[in-house]
Design a protein around this motif. Structure first.
Motif, PDB file in Angstrom:
ATOM      1  N   ARG A 157     -17.846 -57.715  56.464  1.00  0.00           N
ATOM      2  CA  ARG A 157     -18.165 -59.130  56.563  1.00  0.00           C
ATOM      3  C   ARG A 157     -17.862 -59.675  57.959  1.00  0.00           C
ATOM      4  N   ALA A 158     -16.809 -59.132  58.560  1.00  0.00           N
ATOM      5  CA  ALA A 158     -16.467 -59.561  59.921  1.00  0.00           C
ATOM      6  C   ALA A 158     -17.472 -58.995  60.934  1.00  0.00           C
ATOM      7  N   LEU A 159     -18.033 -57.829  60.614  1.00  0.00           N
ATOM      8  CA  LEU A 159     -18.920 -57.152  61.566  1.00  0.00           C
ATOM      9  C   LEU A 159     -20.361 -57.618  61.495  1.00  0.00           C
ATOM     10  N   VAL A 160     -20.760 -58.200  60.350  1.00  0.00           N
ATOM     11  CA  VAL A 160     -22.180 -58.441  60.119  1.00  0.00           C
ATOM     12  C   VAL A 160     -22.770 -59.436  61.117  1.00  0.00           C
ATOM     13  N   MET A 161     -21.919 -60.326  61.661  1.00  0.00           N
ATOM     14  CA  MET A 161     -22.402 -61.289  62.653  1.00  0.00           C
ATOM     15  C   MET A 161     -22.496 -60.654  64.043  1.00  0.00           C
ATOM     16  N   GLU A 162     -22.195 -59.366  64.127  1.00  0.00           N
ATOM     17  CA  GLU A 162     -22.164 -58.648  65.401  1.00  0.00           C
ATOM     18  C   GLU A 162     -21.362 -59.423  66.438  1.00  0.00           C
ATOM     19  N   PRO A 163     -20.070 -59.638  66.143  1.00  0.00           N
ATOM     20  CA  PRO A 163     -19.242 -60.444  67.039  1.00  0.00           C
ATOM     21  C   PRO A 163     -19.006 -59.707  68.344  1.00  0.00           C
ATOM     22  N   LYS A 164     -18.820 -60.486  69.424  1.00  0.00           N
ATOM     23  CA  LYS A 164     -18.506 -59.831  70.699  1.00  0.00           C
ATOM     24  C   LYS A 164     -17.054 -59.393  70.718  1.00  0.00           C
ATOM     25  N   LEU A 165     -16.250 -60.040  69.867  1.00  0.00           N
ATOM     26  CA  LEU A 165     -14.827 -59.724  69.818  1.00  0.00           C
ATOM     27  C   LEU A 165     -14.370 -59.681  68.368  1.00  0.00           C
ATOM     28  N   LEU A 166     -13.614 -58.635  68.032  1.00  0.00           N
ATOM     29  CA  LEU A 166     -13.132 -58.480  66.661  1.00  0.00           C
ATOM     30  C   LEU A 166     -11.607 -58.634  66.668  1.00  0.00           C
ATOM     31  N   LEU A 167     -11.101 -59.540  65.829  1.00  0.00           N
ATOM     32  CA  LEU A 167      -9.657 -59.784  65.760  1.00  0.00           C
ATOM     33  C   LEU A 167      -9.151 -59.325  64.402  1.00  0.00           C
ATOM     34  N   LEU A 168      -8.235 -58.367  64.396  1.00  0.00           N
ATOM     35  CA  LEU A 168      -7.753 -57.798  63.133  1.00  0.00           C
ATOM     36  C   LEU A 168      -6.240 -57.939  63.028  1.00  0.00           C
ATOM     37  N   ASP A 169      -5.780 -58.629  61.987  1.00  0.00           N
ATOM     38  CA  ASP A 169      -4.343 -58.840  61.806  1.00  0.00           C
ATOM     39  C   ASP A 169      -3.828 -57.999  60.636  1.00  0.00           C
ATOM     40  N   GLU A 170      -3.199 -56.890  60.946  1.00  0.00           N
ATOM     41  CA  GLU A 170      -2.649 -55.967  59.953  1.00  0.00           C
ATOM     42  C   GLU A 170      -3.636 -55.728  58.800  1.00  0.00           C
ATOM     43  N   PRO A 171      -4.857 -55.318  59.118  1.00  0.00           N
ATOM     44  CA  PRO A 171      -5.864 -55.224  58.054  1.00  0.00           C
ATOM     45  C   PRO A 171      -5.617 -54.065  57.095  1.00  0.00           C
ATOM     46  N   LEU A 172      -4.694 -53.176  57.430  1.00  0.00           N
ATOM     47  CA  LEU A 172      -4.450 -52.030  56.551  1.00  0.00           C
ATOM     48  C   LEU A 172      -3.128 -52.156  55.797  1.00  0.00           C
ATOM     49  N   SER A 173      -2.501 -53.323  55.910  1.00  0.00           N
ATOM     50  CA  SER A 173      -1.125 -53.442  55.405  1.00  0.00           C
ATOM     51  C   SER A 173      -1.007 -53.348  53.891  1.00  0.00           C
ATOM     52  N   ASN A 174      -2.095 -53.641  53.176  1.00  0.00           N
ATOM     53  CA  ASN A 174      -1.982 -53.624  51.713  1.00  0.00           C
ATOM     54  C   ASN A 174      -2.335 -52.285  51.077  1.00  0.00           C
ATOM     55  N   LEU A 175      -2.546 -51.275  51.888  1.00  0.00           N
ATOM     56  CA  LEU A 175      -2.988 -49.991  51.351  1.00  0.00           C
ATOM     57  C   LEU A 175      -1.828 -49.008  51.253  1.00  0.00           C
ATOM     58  N   ASP A 176      -1.956 -48.043  50.351  1.00  0.00           N
ATOM     59  CA  ASP A 176      -0.905 -47.023  50.285  1.00  0.00           C
ATOM     60  C   ASP A 176      -1.019 -46.082  51.487  1.00  0.00           C
ATOM     61  N   ALA A 177       0.024 -45.291  51.701  1.00  0.00           N
ATOM     62  CA  ALA A 177       0.144 -44.509  52.933  1.00  0.00           C
ATOM     63  C   ALA A 177      -1.062 -43.595  53.179  1.00  0.00           C
ATOM     64  N   LYS A 178      -1.555 -42.938  52.131  1.00  0.00           N
ATOM     65  CA  LYS A 178      -2.674 -41.996  52.263  1.00  0.00           C
ATOM     66  C   LYS A 178      -3.961 -42.705  52.671  1.00  0.00           C
ATOM     67  N   LEU A 179      -4.218 -43.807  51.967  1.00  0.00           N
ATOM     68  CA  LEU A 179      -5.436 -44.564  52.220  1.00  0.00           C
ATOM     69  C   LEU A 179      -5.400 -45.199  53.599  1.00  0.00           C
ATOM     70  N   ARG A 180      -4.203 -45.608  53.984  1.00  0.00           N
ATOM     71  CA  ARG A 180      -4.035 -46.246  55.289  1.00  0.00           C
ATOM     72  C   ARG A 180      -4.404 -45.260  56.391  1.00  0.00           C
ATOM     73  N   GLU A 181      -3.973 -44.030  56.214  1.00  0.00           N
ATOM     74  CA  GLU A 181      -4.255 -43.011  57.211  1.00  0.00           C
ATOM     75  C   GLU A 181      -5.755 -42.719  57.279  1.00  0.00           C
ATOM     76  N   LEU A 182      -6.382 -42.689  56.116  1.00  0.00           N
ATOM     77  CA  LEU A 182      -7.823 -42.452  56.029  1.00  0.00           C
ATOM     78  C   LEU A 182      -8.590 -43.583  56.705  1.00  0.00           C
ATOM     79  N   MET A 183      -8.195 -44.831  56.391  1.00  0.00           N
ATOM     80  CA  MET A 183      -8.858 -46.003  56.956  1.00  0.00           C
ATOM     81  C   MET A 183      -8.666 -46.091  58.466  1.00  0.00           C
ATOM     82  N   ARG A 184      -7.515 -45.586  58.898  1.00  0.00           N
ATOM     83  CA  ARG A 184      -7.205 -45.550  60.319  1.00  0.00           C
ATOM     84  C   ARG A 184      -8.295 -44.766  61.064  1.00  0.00           C
ATOM     85  N   PHE A 185      -8.627 -43.595  60.511  1.00  0.00           N
ATOM     86  CA  PHE A 185      -9.662 -42.770  61.121  1.00  0.00           C
ATOM     87  C   PHE A 185     -11.014 -43.470  61.068  1.00  0.00           C
TER      88      PHE A 185
END
Ligand SMILES: Nc1ncnc2c1ncn2[C@@H]1O[C@H](COP(=O)(O)OP(=O)(O)OP(=O)(O)O)[C@@H](O)[C@H]1O
Ligand SMILES: [Mg+2]
Length: 370
Positions: A157-185
């Motif tokens: 949803r943040a990307l669909v407007m093709e923003p020139k700048l993307l601001l992400l505030d701890e977007p992976l904080s609610n995920l468990d350790a395994k999923l967080r690592e996967l999402m990181r990649f």
């Protein structure tokens, strides 16, 4: 691309006193870079990000994108957040539960200033959904997604407007350790693929090191050091950075001499004379603190033959098997050091062992009076 200069943002607390949340923050993020603000809770990361977004009004400073100011205290410029054209995902990513994946993603396009045709919306939405690998779930209700999928939806949803700048505030904080690592990649792949300039906020040092082109380490509202992940880790400029980014051994000492041939210093410490490099030049007689990473304290049963390395006869105090490595606590002249070494080292507790540190792996920094 993004330039933040002398940014000060303050709040007022319950007692009417000022809270100095961001203090003289200066950052410069080149086009297409992934830039991370890293620091402990309350250090001012979210404040800095919200100031860039226009959700806070800074007390002073300048913020510009491609040379165009979006905020300037001196010139009285304040572009409202919805006109800055930035994409944002905040700590608690709000997806709309009563909509499916497609409608959630299409929403920003439908309410935006531009009028898109249905076909255009369809193309744009499916492009970002496939980028975050949710295209096969386009008709799924948002609440029936896993945590990681909801996370990716927020990102889409943040990307669909093709923003020139993307601001992400701890977007992976609610995920468990395994999923967080996967999402990181996935996040890293996505950012590189779409080449979107990104400012990322996290208190997780391994996340910062894994994702970023550059990391700014913050403490108490101030940036302590900005550099590549390797810079921050291998050449920390002060004790806060050395301690916050990874674990380390601190050894206090006094500079005795400089060895020009080796480009290092000889430091008198409680565990004897130690050869060390330094990020900043230091003088003979200076009080310094050495930072030595546990993985740079190597252990062996034989005395190291290279006389240029720092070597001690130590005693094994504790050890922990970690699978891919072994953590040892060793003592040298009553001083404890942590060592992370190869699991093949089998020296039992209470037995002597040789410990050695390559001088290039010891970093001297000025001792700051507490
Ligand atoms: N609206 C507010 N009013 C008053 N003080 C605030 C407000 N928002 C934040 N602060 C204070 O400003 C400082 C910086 O807060 P900020 O949210 O930027 O920290 P952070 O680095 O994002 O921390 P965390 O990792 O916990 O999210 C903290 O001391 C916080 O208590
Ligand atoms: Mg925060």
């Amino acid at each position: 691309m993004l330039k933040v200069q002398s940014l000060f943002t303050e709040y007022t607390n319950e007692l009417g006193q000022p809270v100095k949340a961001a203090q003289d923050v200066n950052i410069d993020v080149p086009e297409g870079h992934f830039f991370t603000l890293l620091g402990p809770s309350g250090c001012g990361k979210t404040t800095t990000l919200r100031s860039i977004a226009g959700l806070e009004r800074p007390k002073s400073g300048d913020i510009s994108v491609n040379g165009v100011p979006v905020f300037s205290a001196a010139r009285r410029i304040f572009v409202p957040p919805n006109q800055r054209g930035f994409g944002m995902v905040f700590q608690s990513y709000a997806i709309w539960p009563h909509m499916d994946v497609f409608t959630n993603t299409a929403f920003p396009l439908q309410v935006g200033k531009k009028n898109y045709s249905r076909a255009e919306i369809d193309t744009k939405v499916m492009k970002v959904l496939s980028a975050v690998q949710l295209d096969h779930l386009r008709d799924r209700e948002a609440t029936k997604l896993s945590g990681g999928q909801q996370q990716r939806l927020a990102l889409a949803r943040a990307l669909v407007m093709e923003p020139k700048l993307l601001l992400l505030d701890e977007p992976l904080s609610n995920l468990d350790a395994k999923l967080r690592e996967l999402m990181r990649f996935e996040l890293k792949r996505l950012q590189r693929e779409l080449k979107i300039t990104t400012v990322y906020v996290t208190h997780d040092q391994s996340e910062a090191l894994a994702l970023s082109h550059q990391v700014a380490v913050m403490n108490q509202g101030r940036i302590q050091q900005i550099g590549s992940p390797r810079d921050i880790y291998e050449r920390p400029q002060n004790q806060f950075v050395a301690d916050f980014v990874g674990s380390t051994n601190f050894v206090e000492g006094i500079v005795r001499s400089r060895d020009n041939a080796d480009d290092c210093y000889v430091i008198e410490t409680e565990i004897g004379a130690l050869r060390s490099k330094s990020v900043e030049p230091v003088q003979v007689g200076d009080k310094v603190v050495l930072s030595i990473r546990p993985e740079d304290v190597q252990l062996t049963d034989e005395q190291p033959s290279d006389i240029r390395v720092n070597a001690w006869h130590a005693m094994v105090d504790q050890k922990v098997f970690l699978g891919e490595a072994m953590d040892f606590r060793i003592t040298i002249n009553k001083r404890t050091l942590l060592s992370r070494t190869h699991p093949s080292v089998r020296t039992p507790i209470g037995h002597p062992v040789w410990a050695y540190v390559n001088p290039s792996k010891s970093v001297a920094m000025p001792a700051v009076p507490a």
